[in-house]
Design a protein around this motif. Structure first.
Motif, short mmCIF file in Angstrom:
data_model
loop_
_atom_site.label_atom_id
_atom_site.label_comp_id
_atom_site.label_asym_id
_atom_site.label_seq_id
_atom_site.Cartn_x
_atom_site.Cartn_y
_atom_site.Cartn_z
N GLY A 1 -9.76 44.02 -8.90
CA GLY A 1 -8.48 43.89 -9.42
C GLY A 1 -7.85 44.51 -9.79
N ARG A 2 -8.07 45.36 -10.72
CA ARG A 2 -7.48 46.38 -11.27
C ARG A 2 -7.15 47.46 -10.19
NH1 ARG A 2 -4.92 44.58 -15.27
NH2 ARG A 2 -4.40 46.66 -16.02
N ILE A 3 -7.68 47.63 -9.10
CA ILE A 3 -7.30 48.62 -8.04
C ILE A 3 -6.16 47.94 -7.53
CG2 ILE A 3 -7.88 49.33 -5.67
CD1 ILE A 3 -10.80 49.71 -6.92
N PHE A 4 -5.99 46.62 -7.27
CA PHE A 4 -4.95 46.28 -6.53
C PHE A 4 -3.68 46.43 -7.55
CE2 PHE A 4 -7.63 43.97 -3.74
CZ PHE A 4 -7.04 43.83 -2.50
N VAL A 5 -3.85 46.00 -8.63
CA VAL A 5 -2.71 46.01 -9.85
C VAL A 5 -2.35 47.53 -9.68
CG1 VAL A 5 -2.35 46.08 -12.23
CG2 VAL A 5 -3.56 44.10 -11.29
N GLY A 6 -3.40 48.59 -9.79
CA GLY A 6 -2.67 50.04 -9.71
C GLY A 6 -2.06 50.34 -8.51
N ALA A 7 -2.17 49.85 -7.45
CA ALA A 7 -1.64 49.89 -6.17
C ALA A 7 -0.24 49.58 -6.23
CB ALA A 7 -2.52 49.55 -5.03
N GLY A 8 -0.07 48.31 -6.35
CA GLY A 8 1.00 47.71 -6.45
C GLY A 8 2.13 48.25 -7.72
N ASP A 9 1.47 48.67 -8.90
CA ASP A 9 2.14 49.43 -9.93
C ASP A 9 2.74 50.74 -9.34
OD1 ASP A 9 3.23 50.11 -12.41
OD2 ASP A 9 1.39 50.52 -13.45
N ALA A 10 2.01 51.13 -8.66
CA ALA A 10 2.24 52.87 -8.15
C ALA A 10 3.65 52.65 -7.41
CB ALA A 10 1.30 53.32 -7.24
N MET A 11 3.86 51.55 -6.50
CA MET A 11 5.24 51.34 -5.71
C MET A 11 6.33 50.83 -6.44
SD MET A 11 3.41 49.18 -2.72
CE MET A 11 1.90 49.94 -1.89
N THR A 12 6.52 50.71 -7.67
CA THR A 12 7.29 49.92 -8.35
C THR A 12 8.51 50.93 -8.96
OG1 THR A 12 6.18 48.06 -8.88
CG2 THR A 12 8.15 48.15 -9.90
N PHE A 13 8.00 51.77 -9.99
CA PHE A 13 9.08 52.72 -10.95
C PHE A 13 9.49 53.83 -9.89
CE2 PHE A 13 9.66 56.67 -13.36
CZ PHE A 13 10.75 55.93 -14.13
N ILE A 14 9.04 54.23 -8.77
CA ILE A 14 9.68 55.30 -7.97
C ILE A 14 10.60 54.64 -7.29
CG2 ILE A 14 9.41 56.94 -6.20
CD1 ILE A 14 6.48 57.45 -7.13
N ALA A 15 10.36 53.47 -6.95
CA ALA A 15 11.27 52.63 -5.86
C ALA A 15 12.63 52.30 -6.71
CB ALA A 15 10.64 51.46 -5.22
N VAL A 16 12.58 51.56 -8.16
CA VAL A 16 13.51 51.43 -8.81
C VAL A 16 14.31 52.56 -9.16
CG1 VAL A 16 14.25 50.17 -10.95
CG2 VAL A 16 12.20 49.37 -9.56
N ILE A 17 13.85 53.72 -9.54
CA ILE A 17 14.42 54.97 -9.92
C ILE A 17 15.17 55.35 -8.64
CG2 ILE A 17 14.21 57.52 -10.27
CD1 ILE A 17 14.01 55.62 -12.85
N ARG A 18 14.93 55.15 -7.47
CA ARG A 18 15.35 55.59 -6.25
C ARG A 18 16.77 54.77 -5.88
NH1 ARG A 18 17.25 57.89 -2.51
NH2 ARG A 18 16.31 58.51 -0.49
N LEU A 19 16.63 53.63 -6.51
CA LEU A 19 17.96 52.66 -6.30
C LEU A 19 19.19 53.23 -7.26
CD1 LEU A 19 16.55 49.28 -6.97
CD2 LEU A 19 17.59 50.30 -4.64
N VAL A 20 18.88 53.99 -8.30
CA VAL A 20 19.99 54.29 -9.38
C VAL A 20 21.01 55.25 -8.63
CG1 VAL A 20 20.39 55.44 -11.37
CG2 VAL A 20 18.70 53.95 -11.33
N PRO A 21 20.58 56.40 -7.98
CA PRO A 21 21.65 57.18 -7.62
C PRO A 21 22.34 56.59 -6.31
CG PRO A 21 19.66 58.19 -7.11
CD PRO A 21 19.33 56.96 -7.92
N PHE A 22 21.97 55.88 -5.59
CA PHE A 22 22.53 54.99 -4.58
C PHE A 22 23.57 54.06 -4.94
CE2 PHE A 22 19.38 56.99 -1.85
CZ PHE A 22 19.89 57.44 -0.79
N TRP A 23 23.36 53.59 -6.04
CA TRP A 23 24.20 52.42 -6.54
C TRP A 23 25.15 52.66 -7.62
CZ3 TRP A 23 25.22 47.78 -4.29
CH2 TRP A 23 24.10 47.29 -3.18
#
Length: 452
Positions: free
Chosen positions: A102-124
Motif C-alpha cells: 500500500g505504501r509503495i502505491f502511495v509513494g508512486a502517486g505522491d512522486a507525481m504530484t509536487f513536480i507537476a504542480v510546480i511545473r504549472l506555475v511558470p506557464f500560468w
C-alpha cells in the motif's frame, strides 16, 4: 497569465498536493497503532516509510521527464488515483508485506504530484510571481499534515484503522476528479513545450540538466535543509516526543501542528526574500542548515528530557527547513530553460528525500541494535537510545553543508566566466553599512540645515 483561470488551475493543483501530503504523512501519527496491528519492530516500522520514500525518490527523475513530455494534468490525476489505491490496500492490510505494498502505491502517486504542480506555475503566472507562488505551493500543501495530525488521528483512534485509511482513499479520488476536470497544462492558445519534446529530446534534457551546476546546487540545498524535518514529522518525531521526552500525546500533537504552521508562515517571507536577493539564496540555505545542527546539538546534549521551550525551538528551526528547501527549486528554475524545468525539479527533489529515507532507516536500525544489546533498559524508545540514533543526522548534515559549499563555488565560477561576479557577503554587508551611515549623515545634515 495571472488570470482568474490561472488561479483556479493553481488552486486545484495545490489542493491535489495538499491531499498528497496528507497521504504521505498519515503513517507518522499511525506509527504506534501500526506497531500493535502488525507486531512491528522499530526497523520494520521505519521500513513502511523508508520504502515509500525509496519509491518517491526513485521516481523523481523519471516523473520529471514525463511531466516535461506529457504535461502536469495527466500526472496530477494519475498520482491521486495511485494514492487512493494505496490507501485502500493499507486499509485492508493485516500483515507487514501487505501494508508495504500500500505504501509503495502511495509513494508512486505522491512522486507525481509536487513536480507537476510546480511545473504549472511558470506557464500560468508572470515571472515576478513565480518565486512567491513556488513557496506558497510548498507551504499551503503542508496543511495536509494538519489533516493527518488532527482529523485523521481522531478517526484512526475513534473508528479504527480501516475506516481511517479508507477515508484517505476517498480524498485521493476527489483530487483525481478535480484534476481531470479543471487543470490544464497551459493557458488557451499557448504552446506547451511538453508537446514539442520527444523521448530522445527528453533524455538529452535529463543529461543536460544534471551537468548544469545550478541543478546540482539545488539538489544539495534540498538535501541539506529538508531531510531532518521530514524524518521528524513522518516517522520519529512523535515517538521521540512522547516516549523519549515524556510529553503527553496532546502536547506532542500541538508541537507537530506548530511545525506545519511555522512553515506556512515563513514560506511567503522566504519567497519574497529570494525574489529580492537572488544572489544570496545559498547563504540562506547554509544559515538554516547550521541552525539545524545547533538546535539538535542543544537537544541531544541535555542530561535529561529537554525543557519544553527548547523542544519548541527545535520544532521552529526544523519547520523553517521546509520553506528553505523550496529555494532549491528556484535554482532549478533559474538555471534551466522552461522545457527542462520539470526534469531539473525532479533531480533537485531527489536530494532531500534520499537523505530522509537513509536517516529514517538508520535511526530505526540503531534503535533496534541498542535495544538488542541491552543499551536501553528503559525500552526500545528510551531517551538515551534516541540520543544515539538521532546523532546520525550530524553525518548527513555535514555531507550536505560540504556539498552545498562545493556546488556553490562551481556555480559562481561559471557565472564569473559569463561576466556575473557575486561579491563576497562581507563586502556586501560592509557596503550596506556604509550606505546606511551615509544616509543617516545626510539626514542629520538636512535637519541641521533646516534648524539654521
Amino acid at each position: 497569465m495571472d488570470s482568474k483561470r490561472a488561479w483556479l488551475v493553481w488552486g486545484v493543483g495545490v489542493f491535489a498536493y495538499l491531499i498528497a501530503v496528507t497521504q504521505r504523512t498519515s503513517f507518522g501519527v499511525a506509527g504506534l497503532v501500526a506497531t500493535d496491528r502488525f507486531g512491528a519492530t522499530a526497523a520494520a516500522l521505519s521500513a513502511f516509510t523508508v520504502i515509500q520514500l525509496v519509491v518517491y525518490a526513485g521516481l523523481q527523475i523519471p516523473v520529471g521527464v514525463l511531466v516535461d513530455r506529457f504535461g502536469p494534468r495527466i500526472m496530477i490525476a494519475t498520482g491521486a488515483a495511485l494514492m487512493a489505491v494505496g490507501q485502500l490496500q493499507l486499509a485492508a492490510a493485516s500483515s507487514i508485506p501487505a501494508g508495504v505494498v500500500g505504501r509503495i502505491f502511495v509513494g508512486a502517486g505522491d512522486a507525481m504530484t509536487f513536480i507537476a504542480v510546480i511545473r504549472l506555475v511558470p506557464f500560468w503566472f508572470s515571472t515576478r510571481k513565480v518565486p512567491l507562488l513556488t513557496q506558497l505551493t510548498g507551504q499551503l500543501g503542508q496543511f495536509g499534515q494538519l489533516i493527518s495530525i488532527a482529523p485523521f488521528a481522531f478517526v484512526l483512534h475513534a473508528a479504527g484503522w480501516s475506516p481511517a485509511f479508507a477515508g484517505l482513499a476517498a480524498l485521493g479520488v476527489l483530487a483525481c476528479v478535480l484534476a481531470f476536470a479543471l487543470v490544464r497544462n497551459a493557458p488557451l492558445g499557448a504552446v506547451s513545450a511538453s508537446s514539442q519534446r520527444g523521448l530522445k529530446e527528453s533524455m538529452s534534457d535529463l543529461a543536460t540538466a544534471w551537468r548544469q551546476p545550478g541543478t546540482r546546487l539545488g539538489m544539495w540545498s534540498h538535501f541539506a535543509t529538508q531531510f531532518s524535518g521530514t524524518v521528524f514529522v513522518l516517522t520519529w518525531g512523535y515517538p521521540f516526543l512522547v516516549s523519549g521526552q515524556g510529553l503527553d500525546t496532546g502536547t506532542a500533537s500541538v508541537l507537530l501542528s506548530l511545525f506545519v504552521v511555522v512553515g506556512i508562515v515563513c514560506g511567503p517571507f522566504l519567497g519574497s526574500w529570494v525574489g529580492k536577493h537572488p544572489l544570496r539564496r545559498s547563504t540562506m540555505v547554509l544559515a538554516v542548515t547550521f541552525a539545524t545542527v545547533a538546535v539538535w546539538a542543544a537537544v541531544l546534549l541535555q542530561s535529561g528530557p529537554s525543557p519544553l521551550w527548547l523542544l519548541v525551538v527545535l520544532v521552529l528551526v526544523l519547520a523553517v527547513g521546509g520553506p528553505a528547501s523550496m529555494i532549491a527549486f528556484d535554482f532549478a528554475r533559474t538555471f534551466n530553460p522552461s522545457h527542462r524545468v520539470g526534469t531539473a525539479t525532479g533531480i533537485v527533489n531527489v536530494g532531500g528525500f534520499f537523505a530522509a529515507l537513509v536517516t529514517m532507516y538508520m535511526v530505526g536500525l540503531i534503535l533496534d541494535l541498542l535495544n538488542g544489546t541491552g543499551f536501553s533498559p528503559e525500552g526500545l524508545y528510551s531517551l538515551d537510545a534516541f540520543r544515539v540514533a538521532f546523532s546520525f543526522q550530524f553525518i548527513v548534515l555535514g555531507i550536505g553543508i560540504a556539498a552545498v559549499i562545493t556546488s556553490r563555488r562551481k556555480v559562481r565560477r561559471t557565472m564569473a566566466e559569463r561576466g556575473a561576479v557575486v561579491p563576497p557577503l562581507r563586502v556586501v554587508l560592509a557596503d550596506s553599512r556604509r550606505r546606511q551611515q551615509q544616509y543617516k549623515a545626510e539626514r542629520r545634515d538636512e535637519k541641521n540645515h533646516r534648524k539654521s
